[in-house]
Design a protein around this motif. Structure first.
Motif, mmCIF file in Angstrom:
data_model
loop_
_atom_site.group_PDB
_atom_site.id
_atom_site.type_symbol
_atom_site.label_atom_id
_atom_site.label_comp_id
_atom_site.label_asym_id
_atom_site.label_seq_id
_atom_site.Cartn_x
_atom_site.Cartn_y
_atom_site.Cartn_z
ATOM 1 N N ASP A 198 0.867 -1.181 0.000
ATOM 2 C CA ASP A 198 0.000 0.000 0.000
ATOM 3 C C ASP A 198 0.908 1.237 0.000
ATOM 4 O OD1 ASP A 198 -2.233 1.761 0.397
ATOM 5 O OD2 ASP A 198 -3.328 0.111 1.329
ATOM 6 N N ILE A 199 0.320 2.420 0.097
ATOM 7 C CA ILE A 199 1.065 3.671 -0.112
ATOM 8 C C ILE A 199 2.364 3.832 0.684
ATOM 9 C CG2 ILE A 199 -0.799 5.108 -0.996
ATOM 10 C CD1 ILE A 199 -1.467 5.944 1.834
ATOM 11 N N ILE A 235 0.848 -0.359 -5.060
ATOM 12 C CA ILE A 235 -0.264 0.549 -5.391
ATOM 13 C C ILE A 235 0.305 1.749 -6.165
ATOM 14 C CG2 ILE A 235 -0.066 2.048 -3.348
ATOM 15 C CD1 ILE A 235 -3.109 1.880 -3.025
ATOM 16 N N ASP A 308 -5.150 3.313 -7.512
ATOM 17 C CA ASP A 308 -6.100 3.810 -6.505
ATOM 18 C C ASP A 308 -6.357 5.315 -6.662
ATOM 19 O OD1 ASP A 308 -7.743 3.804 -4.258
ATOM 20 O OD2 ASP A 308 -6.085 3.924 -2.825
ATOM 21 N N TRP A 418 -11.275 -3.766 -8.194
ATOM 22 C CA TRP A 418 -11.755 -4.250 -6.897
ATOM 23 C C TRP A 418 -12.805 -3.253 -6.446
ATOM 24 C CZ3 TRP A 418 -8.092 -0.491 -6.231
ATOM 25 C CH2 TRP A 418 -8.059 0.234 -5.041
ATOM 26 N N ASP A 421 -13.598 0.512 -0.791
ATOM 27 C CA ASP A 421 -13.596 0.462 0.671
ATOM 28 C C ASP A 421 -14.929 0.000 1.247
ATOM 29 O OD1 ASP A 421 -11.119 1.486 0.268
ATOM 30 O OD2 ASP A 421 -11.575 3.491 0.991
ATOM 31 N N HIS A 479 -7.965 -7.722 2.489
ATOM 32 C CA HIS A 479 -7.411 -6.363 2.614
ATOM 33 C C HIS A 479 -8.121 -5.611 3.726
ATOM 34 C CE1 HIS A 479 -5.560 -2.596 1.646
ATOM 35 N NE2 HIS A 479 -6.619 -2.043 1.065
HETATM 36 O O1 MIG Z 1 -7.634 7.287 1.300
HETATM 37 O O2 MIG Z 1 -3.930 3.610 0.138
HETATM 38 O O3 MIG Z 1 -9.466 2.019 -1.432
HETATM 39 O O4 MIG Z 1 -7.708 0.048 -0.544
HETATM 40 O O5 MIG Z 1 -5.774 0.799 1.346
HETATM 41 C C1 MIG Z 1 -7.463 5.899 1.346
HETATM 42 C C2 MIG Z 1 -4.740 3.523 1.257
HETATM 43 C C3 MIG Z 1 -6.580 5.450 0.237
HETATM 44 C C4 MIG Z 1 -8.083 3.711 -0.490
HETATM 45 C C5 MIG Z 1 -8.148 2.329 -1.040
HETATM 46 C C6 MIG Z 1 -7.644 1.355 -0.025
HETATM 47 C C7 MIG Z 1 -6.222 1.695 0.354
HETATM 48 C C8 MIG Z 1 -6.172 3.129 0.891
HETATM 49 N N1 MIG Z 1 -6.703 4.046 -0.095
#
Ligand code: MIG
Length: 687
Positions: A198-199, A235, A308, A418, A421, A479
């Motif tokens: 993830d980020i 991501i 994302d 996908w 959230d 997730h």
């Molecule tokens: O503002 O990257 O839908 O799967 O874990 C949230 C963090 C941003 C939204 C995604 C989610 C991801 C999350 N992102």
């Protein structure tokens, strides 16, 4: 039979692949009410009509009774009344005495009132006067869907490893944490093929960077994981951080590749990296440029991505903040008007994803300047397209995993999706079940939801039930959000049940992958409502919580807390197989009709259809280890039958090789039925 009608001067969306000339005939079925820029299409539904479609949308498989607005939205709170989610899939099928499909190919928002305002009235309202509308005629809903799918072109094809179990969580901060996640799965004997980054893997949330500090020697780490049968899936966010010296930012500015305000300056929004610019994915040069940047990661050995925040999601803008400030400054604290309190709340809590902000920046669509709100629904789709087109060049022979959060029909050719959230709610497990066939109708075959729920704290029973359904979805990914309870297969008490559930997935992969490939290659659905196969069965027509998965099986997941099992409707005699693990099963032939099926929280039931065959391989810890030379055959047949399994190397793109199919058959020999197959059959369970 498809008729196309053109209204105004539509912005090209890239949704339709077939060349279809506008029809010279009048429009059938729909009546136009309103005029000029306020066209509404109207249809009077029969009491019994079912309305299918809309892909990623709330409510049931039958969309009747609801209001839906296609406007790609970052919606982390998917309560029942929400009318917009992340995707815009403007395809519906009206199915009853009369059957027809409608696809509204419109870059701006579209509203579908499907018996919401008046129970028998269908109203479709495009948000602008420029769009194409397609009316598809056919005998059945299923037939109409196949025509539609052919028109929009073949769905994206994922590599086979992407059918392995995948673990994700927003908060794996560094290489050691990822190592630990892998080790704990392996130690517990839980199968695993991928871990998501993830980020936090990025340096300051900057796209196409990797934090040196937290992931030193990234290529080495990718290889270390790969040697253990694990792929890392990073991501990529839509927004590009504004930072002097950051190459993506510098190049984007230099080439004028970011979305612009009316005054020609680059539009700024606050997202994860802080102040960011949005790449103008509506422009083909920008797509080529941004797409080429994925190479920074593919060069490190990366074979898959998730895109994302591409609705695009915005936390706030400078304009929004200063409006709020001004409002606060002029707020009269001595007011006696209680309405002011609600106004205050509204002004200060709706700074994210504001319509006003979407109306304040512009795209350069290869020369045509368009305000964002007019093409809002195409933004995420074009980010997917940027990556998908780049992969054709970066990886011409090998499939890449790619899926996105936001989507518009057309992006299904470049990647999967996908469903964003969701929450750890039982109702979202049911929503996941009902949404799968709708997604398939719109071309999204490689798809799935965050298993166990993204937001909120999951529970052991919910996680187990959700995985028991996730076993059948192409994307089987656990997730969860930062700050929620840990929900890895080893984090919710004794991992034995999780290990067993996931072992079932691995033995089903050859079948699931085969049916997935057939669905993609034949413009077909992997998840079908019962009525698409049992069309004469009036009871089957309204069943929404049981689905056909491929040609051999029906599933009936348990989605209620505390349920000891569930009622299942069998449209014909079937063989019930209840799995406790891949090897441990019990069987029962059941007659057509309604049955209560006991299903413990650690079990997975499925139903093998009459005269169909389900091939199973031995379970394994990852797809690298999958042995596809030996199979077990479960069959329910009293006559000769055959199953043709699609089977290839799972990575190359030569999909139509004649030797891509192997055969499993039950044949009669001197009055005895036996297995005949192109593969070694270790066991035949024939009922
Ligand atoms: O503002 O990257 O839908 O799967 O874990 C949230 C963090 C941003 C939204 C995604 C989610 C991801 C999350 N992102």
């Amino acid at each position: 039979m498809i008729n196309k009608y053109v209204y105004g001067n539509p912005i090209p969306t890239n949704a339709v692949e077939s060349l279809i000339e506008p029809s010279s005939e009048g429009m059938q079925y729909l009546t136009e009410i309103g005029h000029e820029d306020k066209i509404i299409f109207n249809y009077v539904m029969d009491d019994d009509d079912i309305v299918y479609g809309l892909g990623e949308a709330n409510r049931g498989l039958n969309k009747r009774g609801g209001l839906y607005r296609s406007f790609c939205s970052d919606e982390p709170n998917q309560t029942e009344e929400k009318i917009s989610l992340y995707g815009a899939h403007n395809f519906i099928v009206i199915s009853g005495m009369i059957n027809f499909g409608v696809f509204v190919d419109c870059a701006s928002e579209v509203t579908f009132d499907i018996g919401y305002t008046a129970s028998n009235i269908l109203n479709i309202k495009p948000g602008c006067p420029d769009f194409d509308i397609y009316i598809i005629d056919g005998k059945t809903a299923y037939d109409i869907i196949k025509q539609f799918r052919e028109m929009i072109g073949r769905s994206y094809i994922a590599p086979r490893w992407a059918f392995g179990y995948q673990q994700s969580r927003w908060s794996y901060m560094n290489a050691d944490e990822v190592r630990e996640v892998v080790k704990k799965h392996r130690d517990a004997g839980v199968g695993l093929d991928a871990v998501y980054l993830d980020i936090d893997y990025m340096d300051g949330y900057k796209d196409f960077t990797v934090s040196e500090e937290r992931f030193p020697d990234f290529p080495g780490f990718v290889k270390e994981m790969r040697d253990q049968g694990i792929r890392l899936v990073p991501i990529i966010d839509a927004g590009v951080k504004i930072e002097e010296g950051y190459d993506i930012y510098e190049e984007g500015r230099q080439y004028q590749f970011f979305c612009k305000r009316a005054d020609g300056t680059d539009f700024v929004a606050g997202v994860w990296p802080g102040r960011t610019h949005f790449p103008d994915f509506m422009n083909s040069n920008v797509r080529m440029w941004f797409g080429s940047k994925y190479k920074a990661l593919t060069d490190c050995g990366i074979e898959g991505f998730w895109n994302d925040m591409n609705e695009p999601a915005m936390f706030y803008t400078e304009e929004g903040i200063s409006e709020a400030k001004q409002y606060l400054e002029s707020f009269d604290f001595n007011t006696n008007d209680p309405g002011k309190f609600f106004e205050l709340n509204d002004k200060l809590t709706h700074l994210s994803n504001r319509m006003k902000d979407y109306e304040s920046f512009f795209h350069n669509m290869d020369g045509r300047i368009v305000r964002h709100d007019q093409v809002h629904n195409l933004y995420g789709a074009n980010m997917t397209r940027a990556a998908g087109e780049a992969f054709l060049k970066l990886s011409p022979d090998k499939r890449m995993l790619l899926f996105s959060r936001s989507s518009y029909i057309g992006s299904h050719r470049y990647g999967g999706i996908w469903t964003g959230d969701n929450q750890s709610w039982w109702s979202h497990l049911l929503l996941n079940i009902k949404m799968m066939p709708s997604l398939n109708m719109c071309g999204y075959i490689y798809s799935g939801a965050d298993l166990g729920g993204f937001g909120c704290n999951t529970t052991r029973d919910l996680m187990l039930r959700w995985l028991a359904f996730g076993i059948f979805t192409p994307l089987m990914r656990n997730h969860s959000a930062l700050g929620t309870r840990r929900q890895e297969a080893y984090s919710l008490g004794d991992s034995e049940d999780f290990k067993n559930l996931i072992s079932i997935r691995y033995s089903l992969i050859p079948y699931l992958y085969s049916e997935y490939m057939k669905a993609c290659l034949n413009n077909d659905m992997l998840f079908k409502p019962l009525s698409f196969e049992y069309s004469a069965d009036t009871f089957a027509r309204n069943v929404e919580d049981q689905l056909l998965v491929g040609e051999s099986i029906m599933i009936a997941p348990v989605y209620e807390q505390n349920a000891q099992g569930r009622y299942v409707y069998l449209p014909e005699d079937m063989l019930l197989v209840v799995f406790k693990s891949s090897a441990l099963r019990r069987y029962q032939v059941l007659r057509k009709g309604l049955h209560f099926i006991p299903v413990a929280v650690n079990e997975v039931p499925l139903f093998v259809r009459k005269d169909r065959i389900l091939p199973l391989c031995r379970t394994c810890q990852c797809t690298d280890e999958m042995d596809t030379s030996m199979f077990e055959m479960i069959a329910y047949a009293d006559t000769s039958v055959e199953y043709r399994m699609y089977s290839d190397d799972g990575v190359s793109k030569n999909y139509n090789r004649p030797n891509s199919y192997v055969s499993f058959a039950i044949r009669e020999n001197n009055g005895v039925l036996g297995a005949v197959a192109d593969k070694t059959i270790v066991k035949l369970s024939l009922f």
